[in-house]
Design a protein around this motif. Structure first.
Motif, PDB file in Angstrom:
ATOM      1  N   THR A  73       0.822  -1.211   0.000  1.00  0.00           N
ATOM      2  CA  THR A  73       0.000   0.000   0.000  1.00  0.00           C
ATOM      3  C   THR A  73       0.852   1.257   0.000  1.00  0.00           C
ATOM      4  OG1 THR A  73      -0.119  -0.068   2.417  1.00  0.00           O
ATOM      5  CG2 THR A  73      -1.907  -1.111   1.196  1.00  0.00           C
ATOM      6  N   TRP A  74       2.174   1.102  -0.151  1.00  0.00           N
ATOM      7  CA  TRP A  74       3.062   2.255  -0.063  1.00  0.00           C
ATOM      8  C   TRP A  74       4.010   2.382  -1.248  1.00  0.00           C
ATOM      9  CZ3 TRP A  74       0.941   4.888   3.521  1.00  0.00           C
ATOM     10  CH2 TRP A  74       1.539   6.059   3.987  1.00  0.00           C
ATOM     11  N   PRO A  75       3.568   2.082  -2.480  1.00  0.00           N
ATOM     12  CA  PRO A  75       4.468   2.217  -3.632  1.00  0.00           C
ATOM     13  C   PRO A  75       4.439   3.643  -4.183  1.00  0.00           C
ATOM     14  CG  PRO A  75       2.407   1.283  -4.366  1.00  0.00           C
ATOM     15  CD  PRO A  75       2.262   1.550  -2.879  1.00  0.00           C
ATOM     16  N   ARG A  76       4.585   4.618  -3.288  1.00  0.00           N
ATOM     17  CA  ARG A  76       4.421   6.006  -3.689  1.00  0.00           C
ATOM     18  C   ARG A  76       5.723   6.769  -3.481  1.00  0.00           C
ATOM     19  NH1 ARG A  76      -0.469   7.296  -0.535  1.00  0.00           N
ATOM     20  NH2 ARG A  76      -0.631   5.109  -0.058  1.00  0.00           N
ATOM     21  N   SER A  77       5.946   7.757  -4.297  1.00  0.00           N
ATOM     22  CA  SER A  77       7.070   8.669  -4.103  1.00  0.00           C
ATOM     23  C   SER A  77       6.486  10.029  -3.742  1.00  0.00           C
ATOM     24  CB  SER A  77       7.925   8.759  -5.372  1.00  0.00           C
ATOM     25  OG  SER A  77       7.142   9.188  -6.466  1.00  0.00           O
ATOM     26  N   PHE A  78       7.063  10.645  -2.724  1.00  0.00           N
ATOM     27  CA  PHE A  78       6.490  11.877  -2.196  1.00  0.00           C
ATOM     28  C   PHE A  78       6.742  13.039  -3.153  1.00  0.00           C
ATOM     29  CE2 PHE A  78       6.661  15.699   0.467  1.00  0.00           C
ATOM     30  CZ  PHE A  78       5.438  15.606   1.105  1.00  0.00           C
ATOM     31  N   ASP A  79       5.690  13.783  -3.465  1.00  0.00           N
ATOM     32  CA  ASP A  79       5.774  14.953  -4.335  1.00  0.00           C
ATOM     33  C   ASP A  79       4.830  16.014  -3.770  1.00  0.00           C
ATOM     34  OD1 ASP A  79       5.800  16.897  -6.281  1.00  0.00           O
ATOM     35  OD2 ASP A  79       5.338  15.557  -7.948  1.00  0.00           O
ATOM     36  N   GLY A  80       5.413  17.108  -3.262  1.00  0.00           N
ATOM     37  CA  GLY A  80       4.608  18.156  -2.657  1.00  0.00           C
ATOM     38  C   GLY A  80       3.624  18.818  -3.600  1.00  0.00           C
ATOM     39  N   ASN A  81       3.851  18.695  -4.904  1.00  0.00           N
ATOM     40  CA  ASN A  81       2.937  19.302  -5.872  1.00  0.00           C
ATOM     41  C   ASN A  81       1.762  18.391  -6.216  1.00  0.00           C
ATOM     42  OD1 ASN A  81       4.451  21.729  -6.250  1.00  0.00           O
ATOM     43  ND2 ASN A  81       5.928  20.544  -7.448  1.00  0.00           N
ATOM     44  N   ARG A  82       1.802  17.145  -5.759  1.00  0.00           N
ATOM     45  CA  ARG A  82       0.731  16.203  -6.087  1.00  0.00           C
ATOM     46  C   ARG A  82       0.001  15.667  -4.858  1.00  0.00           C
ATOM     47  NH1 ARG A  82       2.552  11.579  -7.870  1.00  0.00           N
ATOM     48  NH2 ARG A  82       0.531  11.029  -8.761  1.00  0.00           N
ATOM     49  N   ILE A  83       0.472  16.016  -3.680  1.00  0.00           N
ATOM     50  CA  ILE A  83      -0.121  15.426  -2.489  1.00  0.00           C
ATOM     51  C   ILE A  83      -1.550  15.910  -2.288  1.00  0.00           C
ATOM     52  CG2 ILE A  83       2.071  15.061  -1.298  1.00  0.00           C
ATOM     53  CD1 ILE A  83       1.588  17.586   0.270  1.00  0.00           C
ATOM     54  N   ARG A  84      -2.324  15.079  -1.630  1.00  0.00           N
ATOM     55  CA  ARG A  84      -3.708  15.418  -1.309  1.00  0.00           C
ATOM     56  C   ARG A  84      -3.974  15.039   0.142  1.00  0.00           C
ATOM     57  NH1 ARG A  84      -7.853  11.842  -4.587  1.00  0.00           N
ATOM     58  NH2 ARG A  84      -9.224  12.683  -2.984  1.00  0.00           N
ATOM     59  N   LEU A  85      -4.978  15.664   0.725  1.00  0.00           N
ATOM     60  CA  LEU A  85      -5.322  15.402   2.117  1.00  0.00           C
ATOM     61  C   LEU A  85      -5.837  13.976   2.253  1.00  0.00           C
ATOM     62  CD1 LEU A  85      -5.682  16.460   5.011  1.00  0.00           C
ATOM     63  CD2 LEU A  85      -7.972  17.218   4.338  1.00  0.00           C
ATOM     64  N   SER A  86      -5.195  13.222   3.118  1.00  0.00           N
ATOM     65  CA  SER A  86      -5.588  11.840   3.357  1.00  0.00           C
ATOM     66  C   SER A  86      -6.584  11.732   4.503  1.00  0.00           C
ATOM     67  CB  SER A  86      -4.348  10.987   3.657  1.00  0.00           C
ATOM     68  OG  SER A  86      -4.720   9.706   4.098  1.00  0.00           O
ATOM     69  N   VAL A  87      -6.236  12.345   5.644  1.00  0.00           N
ATOM     70  CA  VAL A  87      -7.100  12.233   6.814  1.00  0.00           C
ATOM     71  C   VAL A  87      -6.742  13.332   7.794  1.00  0.00           C
ATOM     72  CG1 VAL A  87      -5.540  10.653   8.019  1.00  0.00           C
ATOM     73  CG2 VAL A  87      -7.978  10.607   8.566  1.00  0.00           C
ATOM     74  N   SER A  88      -7.726  13.773   8.579  1.00  0.00           N
ATOM     75  CA  SER A  88      -7.513  14.676   9.707  1.00  0.00           C
ATOM     76  C   SER A  88      -7.709  13.878  10.989  1.00  0.00           C
ATOM     77  CB  SER A  88      -8.485  15.857   9.667  1.00  0.00           C
ATOM     78  OG  SER A  88      -8.223  16.691   8.559  1.00  0.00           O
ATOM     79  N   ILE A  89      -6.702  13.935  11.862  1.00  0.00           N
ATOM     80  CA  ILE A  89      -6.735  13.159  13.093  1.00  0.00           C
ATOM     81  C   ILE A  89      -7.056  14.082  14.257  1.00  0.00           C
ATOM     82  CG2 ILE A  89      -5.450  11.648  14.636  1.00  0.00           C
ATOM     83  CD1 ILE A  89      -5.967  10.405  11.938  1.00  0.00           C
TER      84      ILE A  89
END
Length: 459
Positions: free
Chosen positions: A106-122
């Motif tokens: 579930t973590w085959p992602r590379s971090f990119d600040g220009n593409r990130i989206r809100l996942s959850v608010s805790i």
């Protein structure tokens, strides 16, 4: 001959009765779980299960989620229908010993600040304002609230909270996802309490207490301020202040807790930030406003007798700008700073001579020492690769090297944020944003290529 062939096929099959539903699969599929997993142990010769039927294993668990995990072992791909809970899936994966494999899938992602989206608010359960958030290497995090530290694993399940016995937490950080280091204020009444210690994130148990030794084996009572760690050297670094306002930077071994080195008579005073630079083997130490009237940034080399290699200060500036945060970005040989007007500046780590200021947004007039100014949430910085993250009120601005162009603005538009941003952290391919007025933080991540966030269906 056919009967012998059929018997041979049966030897390669495994029957699993999970919660009353029968699953039949190959031994090789179950073996994909690994010998260290529960399923892998079941097909080993040492396994002695209790079962009414000799050719069937019974497991009293949820069959619907086992079906997903079995398909994952068959294909190497994890597909979760929208109506099924990821949190329940993680719980089942933990039971079967498959959590590490599910995490990777579930973590085959590379971090990119220009593409990130809100996942959850805790929304936490702590009282009072949070002061700091730190990211773990695997995507978990922790939040400091006064004398409490709340720890979350990568699924954003809260673990055992850590109570520091009324000692104010100054800084906190992950040595690894299972080990947390915490720096607190010294205790005058109980000299053996306060200072710095490491804790197991799963059990909350004390791992090591880090002591400052002076003049032989004499332990000194101290306040641990900013923290940093080096995984390659296995060291922990802390800004230390004694009861008589003497300052220093200590170095300890992560695995034993023993003191390795100590820089006494630290000339810069109470360092508000430490950061280890793994490529250059240097430690960045900085004193920052409002804890100090003047900002100082130094690069320290503990391999040399004179540990301060390069230094810069803002006390010679003709205007009234003061540095409130800093972060080093080794990939572009830059130290980024931000002042009280949210102006960004950049230093070359090879010389540390002059700051190149840009993105100026100075207001026309500031109210001197007003209550509003005292409670102002100053900008915070974080970095990942060639991307710089800078906060301003309720937004996070993303700048990209080498020209530091503003490429994105990140803001929670769901209406769940709690005031201005108090702190941010990047780690485990996630951006964590902590708010000032409420016990809430946001988790931002780059979406998976196949669909959106792994948490979206559970909200």
């Amino acid at each position: 001959m056919r009967r012998e062939h059929d018997d041979d096929d049966d030897d390669h099959k495994v029957k699993l009765n999970v919660g009353g539903k029968l699953f039949v699969t190959n031994r090789s599929t179950v073996a994909n779980a690994g010998r260290e997993s529960m399923l892998g142990a079941m097909i080993s010769h040492d396994w002695e299960p209790e079962k009414p039927n000799s050719d069937e294993y019974f497991i009293d668990r949820n069959p619907a989620y086992f079906s997903l995990l079995l398909d994952f072992l068959r294909t190497g791909e994890l597909h979760v229908p929208p109506h099924m809970s990821h949190k329940v899936l993680y719980r089942e994966a933990l039971y079967y010993g498959l959590m590490d494999r599910v995490h990777s899938a579930t973590w085959p992602r590379s971090f990119d600040g220009n593409r990130i989206r809100l996942s959850v608010s805790i929304h936490g359960r702590a009282t009072g304002d949070a002061t700091a958030i730190r990211a773990a290497q695997d995507g978990g995090c922790c939040v400091a609230h006064g004398s409490m530290v709340h720890v979350y694993d990568w699924t954003m399940e809260e673990l055992q909270p850590l109570n520091l016995d009324y000692h104010l937490v100054n800084d906190v950080g992950f040595l690894n996802p299972q080990l947390l280091i915490i720096g607190t204020c010294a205790s005058v009444e109980r000299p053996s309490h306060g200072g710095m210690a490491s804790f197991n994130t799963r059990t909350g148990k004390l791992q090591h207490r880090f002591q400052v030794c002076h003049q032989g084996d004499q332990h000194k009572n101290f306040t641990a301020g900013a923290l940093a760690s080096s995984s390659s050297h296995g060291h922990v670094y802390a800004s230390c202040r004694g009861l008589n306002a003497e300052y220093g930077v200590g170095v300890w071994d992560q695995s034993t807790g023993q003191q390795v080195d100590f820089v006494y008579d630290w000339p810069l005073g109470d360092a508000g930030k430490l950061q280890w630079l793994p490529q250059s083997n240097l430690l960045l130490g900085a004193t920052l406003y409002p804890r100090s009237d003047d900002g100082h940034i130094s690069l320290m080399d503990f391999r040399e007798k004179n540990s301060v290699a390069l230094t810069w200060t803002d006390c010679h500036l003709l205007d009234d700008k003061v540095v409130v945060d800093t972060v080093a970005m080794e990939d572009c040989k830059t130290v980024s700073v931000v002042n009280q007007y949210d102006n960004l500046g950049f230093l070359d780590t090879r010389s540390m001579k002059h700051v190149k200021w840009c993105h100026r947004s100075r207001p026309g007039k500031m109210v001197s020492q007003s209550l509003e100014e005292e409670e102002k949430m100053y900008s915070k910085l974080a970095a990942c690769g060639l991307q710089l993250f800078s906060t301003k009120e309720q937004k996070v601005h993303v700048f990209c090297a080498p020209h530091w162009v503003l490429t994105s603005q990140i803001e929670n538009k769901r209406g769940s944020c709690g005031g201005a941003i108090a702190d941010i952290a990047v780690g485990g391919d996630r951006l964590f944003v902590l708010y000032d007025e409420e016990d809430v933080f946001d988790v931002w991540e780059t979406p998976l290529s196949m669909n959106a966030s792994v948490y979206e269906e559970d909200e």
